[in-house]
Design an enzyme around this catalytic site. Structure first.
Site, short mmCIF file in Angstrom:
data_model
loop_
_atom_site.label_atom_id
_atom_site.label_comp_id
_atom_site.label_asym_id
_atom_site.label_seq_id
_atom_site.Cartn_x
_atom_site.Cartn_y
_atom_site.Cartn_z
CG HIS A 1 -2.16 -0.82 1.04
ND1 HIS A 1 -2.16 -2.18 1.17
CD2 HIS A 1 -3.44 -0.47 0.71
CE1 HIS A 1 -3.39 -2.65 0.96
NE2 HIS A 1 -4.18 -1.64 0.67
CE LYS B 1 -4.35 -0.39 4.53
NZ LYS B 1 -5.70 0.15 4.72
#
Lengths: 248, 248, 248, 248
Positions: free
Chosen positions: B134, B138
C-alpha cells in the site's frame, strides 16, 4: 488403511520420483516398483495393488492401462502422448470391472489450478493475455499449457451473455510480432531465457484494475503432489477420466 | 428493458464515479443522482427506481437501506463501516417486500476473485503467505483485505481432512518482525511505499512449485464494474446479502 | 592463450560444478581437480596453474590462500565463512609476489548486480523495502543477502545531501510483525515457502512510481558464471580483493 | 538560497503539476506561472528567474529554449517531440551565455534508472527480453521506452569483448508472433490491457538465474521528481544537454 500402489516404469525420472513420493506419503503404501521385463500382471496379483502408476513410453499407455484394469487395479497413466482415441474402450472396461482410471497429461496442481482459475476469471473480465517464460532450450512457442489456457479463456469469453464486446483495438505494430501470438482473440507472449524452467502468468484486465494468476514450477517434485492425489482419488472413481482437473 | 438506477450520495467521489459508470452502461439507466437534502423516498417513487446505490456516511447505511426497501426499491449499499447487526431486520423487510438488497464492503471484482481463488487454492496447498503493498499514507497494517484473505485461507486449512500438517518450522528471527504478522498460522507482510495504491499477492507453496494470485487496482474505476454488476444481480435476489462474493 | 585453472575441493558440490564450468569455458583450461590428501603445492608447480579455485572448509580458507600464493598461483577462494582478519597478511603476500587474489562470499552475478543497482537507486529514491523469498527449510530470517542489501541502501540514504527526509510515518500494527524487520530504517520481509529457492526483490518507491530489482537463482549453475569470471579477472589484479562486486 | 523557477505552459496538465511540485520543494522557488499570451521575456527579467520549465507544444520547443537563454535563464524543456536538429545552435547560444540547458523526453527517474541498469546488466548477461504493459488505449507497439531499452541492451551486447555468442536458438512458432518483436536480437513483448498505465520489465537470463528490473509509474506525479531534479542540475551545467539520464 492405506492404499496399495505399484509403480510401472520405476527406473525413469518420473517413475523414480513417484516411488519416493509414495513411500513418504502416510496413506499410500508402495507395493512394487516395476520396469521393462517385469510381469506387471503377476505383480498386481501377488501384491494386491489397488492402484498402478504408469510412466512408460507413449505407445504403451493404452495397452498398459488395459492390462492394469484387467488385473483388477486402477491405472494412473502419466505417460505423455496418450492417444485419446483409446479412452472409450478403456472406459467401458473400467465400468465392467467397477474400477476407476486416470490419464494425466499434467500432474502439477499449481498449473491445473492456474488454468481453472483463468477459466473462472474470464467470466468476470473481458480482456486477458498470457505470458509464459521457459528455458532457452524449448524450441516451440507458445507452450502447450499456454495454448490450453488461452483456449479455456476464449471458450469462457464466447459463452458469456451478453457477449463480451469484441475488442476493436487498433493495433499498430512498429516491429512485427510485438503483440504476440493470437489464439481466438487471446494474446500469448513467449519469453525464452536461460534461468527459467516453465513459468506462466495469466493477466486479466478490467476498468482500473488487473488480476493475475502465476504458476512457477521449480523442479520435478512439483508433479509429486499430483501423483499422490491421483492415487487417492482414482479409488473413488468408476470409469476412465482424462485430466486431473476434473477431480480438483 | 434496462434497470432504473438512482444514486444517493452522488456528490462524493464514489457516488460521482457511480453516476458515470451507470450512465455509460447499456443495460442500466440513471434515473436520479441525489445527495444530502434531497428526499430519497420521493425520488424513488417519482422516478420508479428499481435499484438505489448508496454511498453516504457509515452511520446512515442501515437507515437508508430501510428507507429504500420501504419505498419499493432494492438497496446496493457501498457505504463503508456498515453495522452487521442491522442485517437481520433488513433481511426480514426485504422478504416481506419480495425484494433483494446488497451490502458491499469491496466492489473490486479483482479483489473478490483473488480472495475466492485463495480460499479454493488452500484446499490443495498446505502453505500460504500474503504480501500486500500500500501507499505510505496507510497507517494500519495488515490491510483489511489481507486479514480477510488470511482468514479465508486459515479456515480452508482447518477444514481439510486429513488436517494439513501443522508447519513445525523452526524460526530464527535475527531481526524481529522479519517473518511478518501471523493470523491463525498464515503470515502476512505489509509493504508501505509511495507509488503503490493497494496491491496484494497471495502465494501458495507446495513441493517444487508456487502458485500466486495478485490483485492490482489502479484507480477508483476498479470499483465500477462491481457497482454495475451489483445493480444487475440485486434485481434477481430476495433478501439481504452481505458481500459481492456471494454472487460471483 | 587460455588461463590454466586448478580446482581444490573438487569432490564437493561447488567444486564439482566448478570443474564442469571451467571445462566448458573456451578461455579457461582445467589443469587439475584436487581434494583432501592431494598435494596442492606439487599440483600447482607440475601443472603450471595460473589460478586455483578453492571450495574447501571455512577454517582452511586462509591457509589454502597462503599456500596457493606462495606456490605462484592466484587464489579464488569460494569457501564460505572466510575470516576477514586474515586478509591484510594475504594482501601483503600477494603484492610481494605481484599476484592477485579473490575471496568471494557470493558468486551469483545476478545477486551482486541486484545489490549494486540497489545502492545506486537509493541515491534517487527516499524509500525502499526488501522482500526475500526462501524455501521453508531456511530457519533464519532475514537472509544474509537481504541484510547486506538493506545495509547498502541505508548507507546510500545516509550519505545523501541534503539528507533524505526521515520517514516519519505513523505505524499501527494491528498484528505485530506485519511491517517486517527493520535495519537502519529499511524494512525487510521474509517469506518462507516450499517451492522457492532464494529469490529477492528490492522495491524503491517515489512519488507516483516504483522501481524494483529482482534476483532469482534457479540452481547451483547460477554461481558458475561468477566462478569463471573470477578466474579471468584475478589474473589482472595485484593484491587481495574481497567480494566479486569490486570487479563488476 | 533557493533556485528561482518559472513555469511556461502552466495551464497544461504537466505545467500545472510542475507548479505544484516546485512550490512544495524546499530549495526551489516558483517565481512565475506563464501561459499563452504572457511575455516570457519580461517575466524572466522582472522575476529574475534562474530556470524556466517549458511544457508547451512541440513546434515551440526550440524557439522557447532560444528565447529563455537569450533572456538569461536556463531552459528545462519537457515539451515532447523536440527536434534534435535544433540542439547544436542552442548549445552554442548556451555556451556564449555561460548557461546550462536541458531537453528531457522522459522525466521519470524510475524509467531512466531502469534503462541505465539494463545497459549495465547487459555487460554481464548474454540474453535479455523486454516485456512492457500498457493500457489498451495505446495503439502502437512496442512502446518508445521499450525500443530505447532494447537499443541500449543490443549496443551493450555488441560492444562486449569477446562477443556474446550469438544466440542460435531454433525457433518454432506454432502460432506466429509468439516470440515477440525483435530489435537487433533483443525480443520485446507488448501487453495491452485495461488496468495498466505504462509498466515495463527487463529480464536478463544467465546460467541458472534471472535478474529483472521493473519500472511501474502510477500517475503523472512520477515525473515531478525529475522536474525538480532537472531544475537543480541545470544550474550546474554549461551547454545544452539532451536526456536526464546524462545527469543521473
Amino acid at each position: 488403511v492405506s492404499i496399495r500402489v505399484g509403480v510401472n516404469g520405476a527406473k525413469g525420472k518420473m517413475g523414480r520420483a513417484s516411488v519416493g513420493a509414495i513411500k513418504s506419503s502416510e496413506d499410500l503404501q508402495l507395493v512394487f516398483a516395476a520396469d521393462v521385463g517385469d510381469s506387471l500382471e503377476k505383480l498386481i496379483a501377488d501384491e494386491k495393488a489397488d492402484v498402478v502408476v504408469d510412466f512408460t513410453k507413449a505407445s504403451d499407455g493404452p495397452e498398459n492401462a488395459s492390462l492394469i484394469i484387467k488385473a483388477g487395479a486402477r491405472p494412473v497413466i502419466g505417460t505423455s502422448g496418450f492417444q485419446k482415441s483409446a479412452i472409450p474402450e478403456l472406459d467401458k472396461l473400467c465400468r465392467e470391472k467397477k474400477l476407476g482410471g486416470l490419464i494425466v497429461p499434467n500432474f502439477s496442481i499449481g498449473a491445473i489450478k492456474m488454468m481453472q482459475f483463468s477459466a473462472e476469471a474470464a467470466k468476470y473480465f473481458d480482456s486477458a493475455e498470457v505470458v509464459e517464460y521457459h528455458h532457452d532450450g524449448k524450441e516451440e512457442s507458445p507452450s502447450g499449457t499456454a495454448l490450453r489456457t488461452a483456449e479455456l479463456i476464449s471458450e469462457a469469453f464466447a459463452s458469456k451473455t451478453p457477449k463480451a464486446k469484441a475488442s476493436e483495438r487498433k493495433e499498430i505494430e512498429i516491429i512485427p510480432g510485438g503483440r504476440g501470438a493470437q489464439l481466438n482473440g487471446v494474446r500469448v507472449h513467449s519469453v525464452r531465457l536461460p534461468g527459467y524452467l516453465a513459468d506462466q502468468e495469466v493477466i486479466f484486465g478490467g476498468a482500473g484494475e488487473t488480476l493475475s494468476i502465476s504458476s512457477r514450477p521449480r523442479d520435478r517434485d512439483c508433479f509429486m503432489g499430483g501423483v499422490c492425489l491421483a492415487c487417492r482419488r482414482v479409488t473413488e472413481l468408476e470409469g476412465m477420466v482424462y485430466g486431473l482437473e476434473n477431480l480438483l
